[in-house]
Design a protein around this motif. Structure first.
Motif, PDB file in Angstrom:
ATOM      1  N   ARG A 262       4.330   2.973   3.677  1.00 47.64           N
ATOM      2  CA  ARG A 262       4.063   2.171   4.877  1.00 47.64           C
ATOM      3  C   ARG A 262       2.558   2.091   5.158  1.00 47.64           C
ATOM      4  O   ARG A 262       2.033   1.030   5.526  1.00 47.64           O
ATOM      5  CB  ARG A 262       4.795   2.765   6.079  1.00 47.64           C
ATOM      6  N   GLU A 263       1.866   3.225   4.993  1.00 41.48           N
ATOM      7  CA  GLU A 263       0.425   3.226   5.241  1.00 41.48           C
ATOM      8  C   GLU A 263      -0.298   2.311   4.270  1.00 41.48           C
ATOM      9  O   GLU A 263      -1.228   1.587   4.647  1.00 41.48           O
ATOM     10  CB  GLU A 263      -0.114   4.665   5.125  1.00 41.48           C
ATOM     11  N   GLN A 264       0.134   2.304   3.009  1.00 44.23           N
ATOM     12  CA  GLN A 264      -0.505   1.421   2.024  1.00 44.23           C
ATOM     13  C   GLN A 264      -0.280  -0.048   2.365  1.00 44.23           C
ATOM     14  O   GLN A 264      -1.180  -0.883   2.221  1.00 44.23           O
ATOM     15  CB  GLN A 264       0.041   1.732   0.631  1.00 44.23           C
ATOM     16  N   LEU A 265       0.928  -0.402   2.813  1.00 43.88           N
ATOM     17  CA  LEU A 265       1.198  -1.792   3.170  1.00 43.88           C
ATOM     18  C   LEU A 265       0.413  -2.212   4.403  1.00 43.88           C
ATOM     19  O   LEU A 265      -0.066  -3.348   4.497  1.00 43.88           O
ATOM     20  CB  LEU A 265       2.693  -1.988   3.390  1.00 43.88           C
ATOM     21  N   ARG A 266       0.283  -1.301   5.379  1.00 48.60           N
ATOM     22  CA  ARG A 266      -0.516  -1.639   6.563  1.00 48.60           C
ATOM     23  C   ARG A 266      -1.967  -1.897   6.168  1.00 48.60           C
ATOM     24  O   ARG A 266      -2.638  -2.770   6.729  1.00 48.60           O
ATOM     25  CB  ARG A 266      -0.448  -0.512   7.585  1.00 48.60           C
ATOM     26  N   ALA A 267      -2.448  -1.119   5.185  1.00 53.18           N
ATOM     27  CA  ALA A 267      -3.843  -1.246   4.778  1.00 53.18           C
ATOM     28  C   ALA A 267      -4.130  -2.600   4.134  1.00 53.18           C
ATOM     29  O   ALA A 267      -5.280  -3.072   4.151  1.00 53.18           O
ATOM     30  CB  ALA A 267      -4.211  -0.129   3.801  1.00 53.18           C
ATOM     31  N   ILE A 268      -3.087  -3.261   3.563  1.00 52.39           N
ATOM     32  CA  ILE A 268      -3.328  -4.551   2.919  1.00 52.39           C
ATOM     33  C   ILE A 268      -2.818  -5.714   3.772  1.00 52.39           C
ATOM     34  O   ILE A 268      -2.720  -6.832   3.293  1.00 52.39           O
ATOM     35  CB  ILE A 268      -2.672  -4.597   1.523  1.00 52.39           C
ATOM     36  N   GLY A 269      -2.473  -5.420   5.047  1.00 49.33           N
ATOM     37  CA  GLY A 269      -2.210  -6.517   5.976  1.00 49.33           C
ATOM     38  C   GLY A 269      -0.777  -6.723   6.393  1.00 49.33           C
ATOM     39  O   GLY A 269      -0.490  -7.654   7.146  1.00 49.33           O
ATOM     40  N   PHE A 270       0.167  -5.865   5.945  1.00 53.62           N
ATOM     41  CA  PHE A 270       1.543  -6.019   6.350  1.00 53.62           C
ATOM     42  C   PHE A 270       1.736  -5.456   7.762  1.00 53.62           C
ATOM     43  O   PHE A 270       1.095  -4.484   8.150  1.00 53.62           O
ATOM     44  CB  PHE A 270       2.496  -5.287   5.396  1.00 53.62           C
ATOM     45  N   THR A 271       2.643  -6.087   8.514  1.00 54.33           N
ATOM     46  CA  THR A 271       3.010  -5.595   9.833  1.00 54.33           C
ATOM     47  C   THR A 271       4.308  -4.840   9.709  1.00 54.33           C
ATOM     48  O   THR A 271       5.363  -5.411   9.410  1.00 54.33           O
ATOM     49  CB  THR A 271       3.170  -6.754  10.824  1.00 54.33           C
ATOM     50  N   ILE A 272       4.283  -3.532   9.923  1.00 55.19           N
ATOM     51  CA  ILE A 272       5.473  -2.676   9.748  1.00 55.19           C
ATOM     52  C   ILE A 272       5.690  -1.859  11.016  1.00 55.19           C
ATOM     53  O   ILE A 272       4.764  -1.219  11.491  1.00 55.19           O
ATOM     54  CB  ILE A 272       5.312  -1.743   8.539  1.00 55.19           C
TER      55      ILE A 272
END
Length: 272
Positions: A262-272
């Motif tokens: 989740r942290e990696q996806l947030r870092a590339i712009g995903f909203t989780i």
């Protein structure tokens, strides 16, 4: 007494809401299957193409089994909410989010029209049979001499005190799991372990068996990921080959990801 044979058709993940599925089933229950399919597809009233396609499949299977679809009626069925199908939707400027599609487990039961009948007449009970007279039991034989006690056995070592080495397949499976952390999803940029795509890893006779899923069964990346897996597992000395068993039910959910994913996806712009 039910005289009807029945034919079941079931879809574990039909893309339909539970409300729409129940309404469609209520509209066709008791109708012949072919007019019921037409009713769902063309009306009158509210149509429901997903359930109409399920009836298409039921008709084809019934014909293959030697049954006449024009003699079948929709006798019963059920609709239960199932796992949502989750897909990735990319937006402008690198922003992305998730698309949730509701699904239901839908079951439809077909009966032959001429046999769909029940009898309300009570079944007569069998006449009561008088109990048989009791037979006196024979007197018990006097107890014989007690057997001499056998030799005492010495207690063995406590199994919990002996540290057992982990079996080789378990160690090899852990090595495979670690290697899979190097396989990166090309769309999401995160490894497949943190994304929750890897559901199980086992090793059988030096072959790694990997149970995996993706965000959607329609994802075209299965071949790309298998090539990456081949590359990552090549250095492992205990593995001669691998097999990927793709598992689409239950569907993948964002909750399957690790905290790191989740942290990696947030870092590339995903909203989780």
């Amino acid at each position: 007494m039910t005289l009807a044979a029945h034919w079941h058709i079931e879809e574990p993940q039909l893309r339909i809401t539970e409300t729409d599925g129940r309404a469609a089933l209520a509209a066709i229950t008791g109708q012949p299957v072919i007019p019921a399919r037409a009713r769902l597809r063309f009306g009158p009233g509210r149509t429901c193409e997903p359930v109409a396609r399920l009836l298409d499949r039921a008709i084809v299977q019934a014909e293959a089994a030697g049954l006449r679809p024009d003699l079948l009626i929709v006798a019963d069925g059920s609709v239960q909410a199932a796992e949502d199908i989750v897909r990735v939707r990319r937006k402008a400027h690198g922003v992305a989010d998730w698309i949730h599609s509701p699904t239901c487990r839908v079951q439809i039961v077909l009966h032959p029209a001429g046999l769909h009948a029940t009898s309300d007449r009570p079944i007569p009970s069998a006449p009561a049979v008088p109990p048989a007279p009791a037979v006196p039991s024979a007197p018990a034989a006097p107890p014989g001499p007690a057997a001499p006690p056998g030799p005492a056995t010495l207690p063995g070592p406590d199994a919990s005190s002996v540290a057992a080495a982990p079996p080789a397949p378990a160690a090899a499976a852990r090595a495979v799991q670690d290697a899979l952390s190097g396989v990166i999803d090309p769309d999401l940029g995160v490894n497949i372990v943190d994304l929750g795509f890897v559901r199980a890893v086992a090793v059988h006779e030096r072959t790694a068996v990997i149970t995996m899923t993706l965000t959607s069964a329609a994802c075209p990346l299965t071949g790309v990921l298998e090539n990456q897996i081949r590359t990552e597992l090549a250095p492992l000395g205990d593995i001669d080959g691998f097999r990927v068993d793709w598992q689409w039910i239950p569907a993948w959910r964002p909750a399957d990801m690790t905290d790191g994913g989740r942290e990696q996806l947030r870092a590339i712009g995903f909203t989780i």
